[in-house]
Design an enzyme around this catalytic site. Structure first.
Site, PDB file in Angstrom:
ATOM      1  N   ASN A   1       0.838  -1.195   0.000  1.00 46.46           N
ATOM      2  CA  ASN A   1       0.000   0.000   0.000  1.00 46.46           C
ATOM      3  C   ASN A   1       0.873   1.245   0.000  1.00 46.46           C
ATOM      4  O   ASN A   1       1.974   1.261   0.548  1.00 46.46           O
ATOM      5  CB  ASN A   1      -0.969  -0.001   1.187  1.00 46.46           C
TER       6      ASN A   1
ATOM      7  N   GLY B   1      -0.660   6.948   1.530  1.00 42.61           N
ATOM      8  CA  GLY B   1      -0.122   8.280   1.763  1.00 42.61           C
ATOM      9  C   GLY B   1      -0.839   9.081   2.821  1.00 42.61           C
ATOM     10  O   GLY B   1      -0.942  10.313   2.731  1.00 42.61           O
ATOM     11  N   LEU B   2      -1.378   8.382   3.842  1.00 45.56           N
ATOM     12  CA  LEU B   2      -1.992   9.049   4.995  1.00 45.56           C
ATOM     13  C   LEU B   2      -3.138   9.987   4.612  1.00 45.56           C
ATOM     14  O   LEU B   2      -3.265  11.089   5.135  1.00 45.56           O
ATOM     15  CB  LEU B   2      -0.931   9.830   5.790  1.00 45.56           C
TER      16      LEU B   2
ATOM     17  N   ASN C   1      -3.507   7.205  15.687  1.00 48.37           N
ATOM     18  CA  ASN C   1      -2.202   7.159  15.035  1.00 48.37           C
ATOM     19  C   ASN C   1      -1.853   8.568  14.565  1.00 48.37           C
ATOM     20  O   ASN C   1      -2.563   9.147  13.746  1.00 48.37           O
ATOM     21  CB  ASN C   1      -2.258   6.182  13.856  1.00 48.37           C
TER      22      ASN C   1
ATOM     23  N   CYS D   1       7.101   8.308   9.022  1.00 47.95           N
ATOM     24  CA  CYS D   1       6.800   9.368   8.057  1.00 47.95           C
ATOM     25  C   CYS D   1       8.074  10.053   7.576  1.00 47.95           C
ATOM     26  O   CYS D   1       9.038  10.184   8.323  1.00 47.95           O
ATOM     27  CB  CYS D   1       5.890  10.417   8.688  1.00 47.95           C
TER      28      CYS D   1
ATOM     29  N   THR E   1       5.087  -1.341   8.097  1.00 51.00           N
ATOM     30  CA  THR E   1       5.291  -2.101   6.864  1.00 51.00           C
ATOM     31  C   THR E   1       6.745  -2.093   6.393  1.00 51.00           C
ATOM     32  O   THR E   1       7.495  -1.152   6.621  1.00 51.00           O
ATOM     33  CB  THR E   1       4.408  -1.544   5.738  1.00 51.00           C
TER      34      THR E   1
END
Length: 303
Positions: A69, A72-73, A99, A130, A193
């Site tokens: 995946n 992209g938040l 989160n 990030c 991930t």
């Protein structure tokens, strides 16, 4: 009766089964399938200071025994969460963790400060995977000084439980774990991930718009299990394990490796009732092995 409650550094979960961020929405999306209150906790999707559109499509791809995946938040920002989502989910009788993500330390701090005001949110999960825009895009979580800096900054403004989510894309995960522990983390969760990619051989193009993305699912489980065991033996704060947990046996393996609690992620896409099945499976395992307290499993691997 067996005891399923676990303590994560002063906060009690009614059982060790949690959901992983980005795979369970805000909980509401699963209400037709399970009783949210039956879970030990839920981690709602990544929340940032400002609205984010996320990455261009395509941003998900299936792989053997897993998925990639690169969402992209995508989210509407922390103020939208506080004003619109929070009032709808605050009644859940389970631990709700948000989160928290960001592109700068200032982003993390501002988001955490806003969430700190929400009475029915007992904790945050600090997503340090990030990209740090002020440091050329390198992830906060792969550079020990950056991981420490963002954890320390958030710790100064956030007064409740702070779980820090660790990246597996590092040389030695224990260095980062010990760094954030020293910077004030109440617990650590891992793994996030693994960096991967997939290619369409016929079109000679990547399957993701971003070329690379995060690999999750059963394919990452052996790596996740190893890292949980390493971190458990390196830090004193509780460890929350995740990475390819698809059934109760997987969950128990993570606990035996040192996890106090576990998070189910990709499995929620495969079967929206998986968390409850895992919880039932843990109870069955305890009864079969005549274990009265689930805490006996934590770090219980015989070496």
């Amino acid at each position: 009766m067996v005891n399923l409650a676990v303590d994560i550094n002063g906060y009690t979960l009614k059982n060790p089964v949690m959901t992983a961020s980005g795979t369970f929405g805000f909980g509401e999306e699963y209400e037709d399938f399970i009783d949210i209150d039956a879970l030990g906790g839920i981690v709602v999707k990544g929340t940032t200071r400002e609205h984010r559109e996320g990455n261009p499509y395509p941003r998900m791809a299936e792989t053997p025994s897993g998925m990639l995946n690169a969402v992209g938040l995508q989210n509407k920002g922390v103020e939208h969460f506080a004003s619109n989502i929070y009032p709808r989910i605050k009644h859940y009788d389970t631990g709700i963790f948000v989160n928290v993500s960001g592109s700068t330390i200032e982003d993390y701090v501002a988001t955490a400060e806003r969430i700190n005001e929400l009475d029915h949110i007992p904790g945050i999960e600090l997503n340090i995977s990030c990209p740090n825009v002020k440091e050329g895009g390198m992830s906060f979580g792969v550079h020990c000084p950056s991981a420490i800096a963002v954890t320390e900054a958030v710790r100064k403004v956030y007064k409740k439980h702070m779980m820090v989510k660790l990246s597996p894309n590092v040389t030695d995960v224990t260095d980062i774990a010990k760094g954030v522990e020293g910077a004030g983390a109440d617990s650590v969760s891992l793994i996030n991930t693994l960096l991967g990619m997939a290619i369409d051989a016929e079109k000679r193009k990547p399957l993701l718009s971003t070329i690379t993305g995060g690999l999750s699912g059963p394919a990452v489980k052996p790596v996740a299990l190893r890292m949980v065991w390493q971190v458990y033996n390196a830090v004193k704060v509780p460890v929350i394990g995740m990475g390819g947990i698809m059934n109760a046996t997987d969950a128990i393996e993570f606990m035996l490796a040192g996890a106090t609690a576990i998070q189910v992620g990709t499995g929620n896409f495969v079967d929206p009732t998986m968390t409850i099945k895992i919880l039932d499976g843990i109870k069955d395992y305890m009864e079969r092995h005549k274990i009265n307290d689930v805490n006996e499993l934590i770090g219980g691997m015989h070496v």
